[in-house]
Design a protein around this motif. Structure first.
Motif, mmCIF file in Angstrom:
data_model
loop_
_atom_site.group_PDB
_atom_site.id
_atom_site.type_symbol
_atom_site.label_atom_id
_atom_site.label_comp_id
_atom_site.label_asym_id
_atom_site.label_seq_id
_atom_site.Cartn_x
_atom_site.Cartn_y
_atom_site.Cartn_z
ATOM 1 N N PHE A 98 -22.087 18.861 -11.114
ATOM 2 C CA PHE A 98 -22.755 18.004 -12.105
ATOM 3 C C PHE A 98 -24.214 17.917 -11.709
ATOM 4 N N LYS A 99 -25.030 18.707 -12.380
ATOM 5 C CA LYS A 99 -26.330 19.068 -11.831
ATOM 6 C C LYS A 99 -27.345 17.935 -11.791
ATOM 7 N N SER A 100 -27.162 16.901 -12.595
ATOM 8 C CA SER A 100 -28.134 15.806 -12.534
ATOM 9 C C SER A 100 -27.701 14.744 -11.527
ATOM 10 N N GLN A 101 -26.606 14.996 -10.825
ATOM 11 C CA GLN A 101 -26.041 13.981 -9.940
ATOM 12 C C GLN A 101 -26.229 14.331 -8.459
#
Ligand SMILES: Nc1ncnc2c1ncn2[C@@H]1O[C@H](COP(=O)(O)OP(=O)(O)O)[C@@H](O)[C@H]1O
Ligand SMILES: [Mg+2]
Lengths: 262, 370
Positions: A98-101
């Motif tokens: 989950f790339k924004s996390q």
């Protein structure tokens, strides 16, 4: 002994292409089983069929939700999230974090499926205990897998090897009994591959898992697999122990005759 | 040691936020009691709209910014809220007077409720409708979802246009009691901000963001996509319903045409300018856009700029805003905050960061020129 996973005549056609044909595999508790084969052989498709991403054109998939000693149930056609909740977790060939996390948040998301509190209990703080327990478990997991140092980093800022490791950690956060790894050593150098081999072995022991793994690095495969299935053009061309596979004529032909992308 | 520093920093952020929030609350209270000379009747109205657009922006950001669904049905849910609140807070006699062409349905005519109950019911009714719309549309992806939600919003508007005995059709409803004052609007907006902050930092908020980041991975983590999209969609509709209810009371007259799908673009502008996935960004942008929109009214009225004489062109204002939306999407996609939240530390570092950005801009120009 009872298997924990069985596929019966599983077939997948995409238009005219038969990506997987008549796949019959069986996994027994605490085994590490590898699926090998040239690029395009249908390995990832097989994973997608087992985990519910695709519904097979023909055939059935059975899985024992309780792990060892559990009864096999038909999971053909079940949705991917439902199958994960039964205790099957996976990683992806092209890392899908989950790339924004952050690292920590990725692990927390992996635990969301166990949340008992409803949305309002969770938002109002009534379920604070459960949230705290989740956070404690996430920290524990990161510690255990050697990711504590990067806990609050954005997951995409991690070096490649650690991203792979985080993806495995995230899968473990769902509390699986069966773990599917799609080319966990892809893109790793020999040193990293050796480390990963040990890591997979440790994880399997610590978390009491059965492991199904797609891999190209033959050293890794021969080193830790109990059994191997070999796929070529969607067909299972061989199955057996590492020693048997190494001496199998059809395997040698498929690997030497076809394009060896390993 | 490191944790101590972090703890101290968090404490400072918290204290500064509490102080400024109290200050703002005091200002709002003073404005409401006419103790601020610069805030007259007109300014109060604009501030009310700022707060309402904050709610509408949050409603859209929850679905579009945090959950990654391209939904444009806001206007429909607002209409449901606006009509519900209006019909519940108007006195039966007033309703009889407003519905002079065709009498109001006796049941609807007799209905009455206090303002807060009306707002709550507005939100709930919008949420119920969202639940039913959600079944077909939330299985769609991307652009298809946008088209379907726009379509449903239009359907709601057309229904309201044709249910004469309940909505008074195209003539709309007038003389809606102006119950919504600064306390109501800012109070509701503050509650919504608080709810959003708590939601986004809860496990459900993390699940929403997981869906936005990667649906396939989210599903592989055991997250039921449909159910979680539905949660976001319903909550968003609830907020839009409440926002619509407040709006009705603030503007005092509503017609179905007020809720054309273009309304969604106004809200989208706020969400994009503030930053998709930033709560504080939405709040700031709601104020900036709403105030700018009022301030730019002179554009519509016609003006002279030196030798240039621009005649009265109604709607020129909206042209400017459409161009602005395009520019943001083309050149400033992150908006004010990106997906980050406001922090005092960030504010303190703003002059320095701006300096760096500007210097970089110039040095790049030089390189290109060379
Ligand atoms: N979604 C899909 N649609 C059409 N063809 C697909 C799809 N997924 C895989 N294939 C095809 O199925 C075959 C097997 O692919 P894959 O399972 O990814 O192979 P492997 O993982 O063994 O490299 C390939 O020919 C591929 O092009
Ligand atoms: Mg593959």
């Amino acid at each position: 002994m009872q298997p924990v996973l069985r596929t019966e005549h599983v077939t997948m056609r995409f238009g005219g292409v038969m990506a997987v044909g008549d796949l019959n595999i069986e996994l027994f508790p605490h085994e590490i089983v590898a699926i090998i084969g040239p690029n395009g052989a249908g390995k990832t498709t097989a994973f997608n069929l087992i985990t519910g991403v695709y519904v097979p054109t023909e055939g059935k998939v059975f899985f024992a939700p309780g792990g060892e000693g559990g009864k096999l149930v038909d999971i053909t056609g079940k949705k991917a999230d439902a199958i994960t909740r039964m205790g099957m977790a996976r990683t992806f060939q092209n890392i899908r974090l989950f790339k924004s996390q952050t690292v920590y948040e990725n692990i927390l998301i992996g635990q969301h499926l166990h949340v008992k509190a409803g949305l309002f209990a969770s938002v109002s703080g009534i379920a604070r205990k459960e949230e705290q327990e989740m956070r404690r478990r996430a920290d524990e997991l990161l510690e255990l897998l050697g990711l504590s140092r990067v806990r609050d980093e954005l997951c995409t800022s991690l070096p490649y090897g650690l991203q792979r490791r985080l993806e495995i950690a995230r899968a473990l956060a769902t509390n699986p009994t069966l773990l599917l790894l799609d080319e966990p050593a892809a893109g790793m150098n020999p040193q990293e591959t050796v480390e990963l081999t040990a890591f997979i072995h440790d994880v399997k022991e610590q978390f009491n898992l059965t492991v199904l793994m797609i891999e190209h690095h033959m050293d890794l495969v021969m080193d830790i697999s109990d059994r191997i299935y070999v796929l070529d053009f969607g067909q299972t061309i061989a199955a057996g122990t590492p020693a048997e596979i190494q001496n199998n004529d059809r395997v040698i032909e498929a690997y030497l005759g076809g394009n060896t992308d390993a | 040691m490191k944790n101590e520093i972090k703890g101290a920093r968090e404490k400072r952020e918290f204290v500064l936020s509490v102080i400024s929030l109290l200050l703002m609350a005091a200002l709002v209270a003073m404005a409401q009691f006419d103790l601020l000379p610069i805030v007259g009747k007109y300014e109060k109205q604009v501030l009310n709209l700022c707060a309402i657009y904050t709610i509408l922006g949050l409603s859209m950001n929850l679905v579009n910014g945090f959950t990654g669904l391209f939904s444009l049905g806001q206007a429909g849910f607002m209409a449901i809220g606006a009509y519900t609140t209006s019909l519940l807070i108007m006195a039966p006699e007033t309703k009889d007077r407003v519905f002079y062409l065709e009498p109001i349905h006796p049941f609807v005519g007799a209905l009455q409720a206090p303002f807060w109950v009306a707002l709550l019911l507005s939100g709930l009714l919008a949420a119920v409708v969202a639940f039913f719309i959600g079944f077909p549309v939330l299985r769609l992806r991307g652009d298809y979802l946008a088209i379907a939600t726009l379509g449903f919003a239009e359907i709601i508007r057309i229904i309201f246009l044709n249910t004469q005995t309940v909505t008074n059709g195209s003539m709309g409803i007038k003389a809606i009691p102006p119950t919504a004052n600064l306390f109501w609007c800012f109070g509701a907006a503050a509650l919504m901000v608080l709810f959003m902050l708590r939601l986004i930092h809860s496990t459900y908020g993390r699940a929403f963001k997981a869906i936005r980041d990667d649906e396939i991975a989210a599903e592989a983590m055991g997250i039921n996509l449909f159910r979680h999209k539905m949660y976001a969609f319903i909550l968003s509709a609830f907020m839009a319903g409440v926002g619509g209810g407040l709006m009705a009371s603030v503007v005092s007259a509503i017609t179905p045409n007020l809720f054309r799908f273009t309304l969604a673009y106004d809200i989208l502008l706020i969400v994009v300018l503030g930053g998709m996935g930033s709560i504080t960004g939405t709040v700031v942008a709601a104020f900036v856009i709403t105030i700018a929109k009022e301030w730019l009214r002179w554009l519509d009225a016609g003006f002279t700029a030196g030798p240039l004489k621009v005649p009265e062109i109604p709607g020129l204002r909206m042209v400017v805003f459409s161009v602005l939306l395009m520019c943001i999407i083309l050149f400033y996609r992150q908006g004010f905050f990106g997906s980050k939240e406001f922090s005092w530390k960030g504010l303190a570092a703003l002059p320095k960061n701006l300096g760096i950005k500007i210097r970089r801009l110039f040095s790049r120009d030089k390189k290109e020129a060379a």
